[in-house]
Scaffold this active site. Structure first.
Site, PDB file in Angstrom:
ATOM      1  N   ASP A 104      -9.193   3.216   2.768  1.00 17.62           N
ATOM      2  CA  ASP A 104     -10.956   2.621   3.771  1.00 17.62           C
ATOM      3  C   ASP A 104     -11.833   2.080   2.859  1.00 17.62           C
ATOM      4  O   ASP A 104     -12.769   1.504   3.125  1.00 17.62           O
ATOM      5  CB  ASP A 104     -11.944   4.098   3.863  1.00 17.62           C
ATOM      6  CG  ASP A 104     -12.650   4.502   3.246  1.00 17.62           C
ATOM      7  OD1 ASP A 104     -11.774   4.469   1.906  1.00 17.62           O
ATOM      8  OD2 ASP A 104     -12.656   5.778   3.038  1.00 17.62           O
ATOM      9  N   HIS A 127     -11.661   4.351  -1.098  1.00 15.66           N
ATOM     10  CA  HIS A 127     -11.324   6.234  -1.507  1.00 15.66           C
ATOM     11  C   HIS A 127      -9.824   5.389  -1.229  1.00 15.66           C
ATOM     12  O   HIS A 127      -8.891   4.735  -0.181  1.00 15.66           O
ATOM     13  CB  HIS A 127     -11.438   7.089  -0.632  1.00 15.66           C
ATOM     14  CG  HIS A 127     -13.031   7.014  -0.770  1.00 15.66           C
ATOM     15  ND1 HIS A 127     -14.154   7.197   0.022  1.00 15.66           N
ATOM     16  CD2 HIS A 127     -14.224   7.552  -1.650  1.00 15.66           C
ATOM     17  CE1 HIS A 127     -15.031   6.858  -0.094  1.00 15.66           C
ATOM     18  NE2 HIS A 127     -15.083   7.429  -1.333  1.00 15.66           N
ATOM     19  N   SER A 138     -17.155  11.237  -4.029  1.00 12.62           N
ATOM     20  CA  SER A 138     -16.957  11.245  -3.180  1.00 12.62           C
ATOM     21  C   SER A 138     -14.806  11.118  -3.407  1.00 12.62           C
ATOM     22  O   SER A 138     -14.310  12.002  -2.316  1.00 12.62           O
ATOM     23  CB  SER A 138     -16.236  10.290  -1.913  1.00 12.62           C
ATOM     24  OG  SER A 138     -17.113   9.046  -3.094  1.00 12.62           O
TER      25      SER A 138
END
Length: 371
Positions: free
Chosen positions: A329, A332, A40
């Site tokens: 978040d 990240h 991610s």
């Protein structure tokens, strides 16, 4: 306070511009072609395209003004790196509706990816297999005289960026493995990365850019969920960060060994851990407040993370000014943090050996002579 923050961001912007100028684009008429593999931290929409999994607003609010599948309020590190090379953002390999012709490469990175277990969506070896299919189809089409987005010889000139391993460590801790059990898994993770590099090399890849993993123990998500908080002087989980450093030592050694084994390959190791930990330890210097608190979360101090109400789900609200936060978040980074991380990568100070990002361009040697 406001004035000092304005000065900081002006200086940061100037630093970014200087770094980008050093990286430059590809000289001699060459265009940069990049193939990215990872999780991610580099996913530019692969999860949404591959599984239809929603990545809802406020993700994407700062730069794109909408969600693009990136887990951030704006651009990721890879986006800034592409911009420094004067090329467009990488489109996900899985997104057939993106309108991309993949003329500057493709992004195989997908949220949640790891090296182990193998043969599950979208582990590293699956991403490499997808690349092999992509390259094979290009070769077939080129042989048939069809127009192709990337010429066959550009595969050997392209940059292969690998940024993976964080989820392997995180998943191990989440399964309540002991510290020693987590460490025992590190050689297997390193072996998978070695296998990926060797497979790509056998397919003609010669230019590798390998990121190590960041300080796992500084992520608000991990801090909020950990039952035993063995915190260091900056409030991060010592055992988690120790595991990350051991993995990083193994990855650096791997890169050194493969530079000798693959004599005609260039393999650059980038110390992402040092860059990201410095953001936490020196947060005020960079203009950040509460370095271990999430911007987009639901949970209140000290971490503002609630695993049941995560960013993009009903009941979760984002802070008004993401530029004051490192964590977007809980896992990240914000665009503001990613911008600084990218500028430090481009400085070459964290690369072994110290090499500009655009080394894979034929015009690089001419450019470096005049820096």
């Amino acid at each position: 306070m406001y004035a000092s923050r304005v000065v900081f961001f002006l200086l940061a912007s100037l630093s970014w511009l200087r770094s980008a100028a050093v990286a430059g684009g590809c000289g001699g008429g060459d265009r940069p072609v990049i193939f990215s593999f990872g999780d991610s931290n580099s996913d530019t929409g692969g999860l949404v395209a591959g599984l239809g999994f929603p990545v809802n607003p406020p993700n994407g609010r700062s730069f794109f003004g909408r969600s693009t599948g990136r887990l951030s309020d704006g651009r990721l590190v890879i986006d800034f790196l592409c911009q420094s090379l004067n090329t467009s953002f990488l489109n996900p390999y899985l997104d057939s509706l993106a309108g991309s012709k993949f003329t500057n490469g493709a992004n195989f990175a997908v949220v949640g990816s790891s090296t182990l277990p193998k043969y599950v969506p979208f582990s590293l070896n699956i991403q490499v297999m997808q690349f092999l299919h992509f390259k094979g189809r290009i070769t077939e089409l080129a042989s048939a005289g069809s127009e192709v987005p990337v010429s066959v010889d550009e595969f050997s000139k392209a940059l292969y960026l690998i940024d993976i391993g964080q989820n392997d460590l995180a998943d191990s801790f989440s399964k309540n493995l002991t510290y020693s059990e987590v460490i025992k898994r590190v050689p297997s993770i390193i072996a998978e990365i070695k296998s990926a590099i060797k497979t790509l090399y056998d397919q003609g890849a010669r230019n590798f850019w390998v990121h190590n993993t960041g300080p796992l123990g500084c992520l608000p998500q991990k801090l909020s969920l950990a039952e035993e908080k063995d915190l260091d002087e900056n409030g991060c989980l010592s055992s988690y960060n120790s595991a990350a450093r051991i993995f990083n030592e193994g990855l650096l050694k791997l890169c050194q060994e493969m530079r000798s084994e693959l004599a005609d390959a260039t393999i650059i190791h980038v110390d992402i851990y040092a860059i990201k930990y410095d953001l936490i330890a020196s947060a005020s210097k960079y203009g950040f407040l509460n370095p271990l608190m999430t911007c987009c979360g639901n949970g209140g101090p000290p971490y503002n993370y609630n695993i049941r109400v995560t960013c993009g789900t009903p009941g979760c609200e984002a802070c008004s000014n993401g530029s004051q936060y490192i964590s977007w978040d809980g896992i990240h980074h914000t665009e503001a943090a990613n911008s600084i991380i990218a500028s430090k990568i481009l400085s070459t100070a964290y690369s072994t050996p110290r090499t500009p990002l655009n080394f894979f361009c034929r015009g690089w040697y001419v450019q470096v002579k005049h820096i």
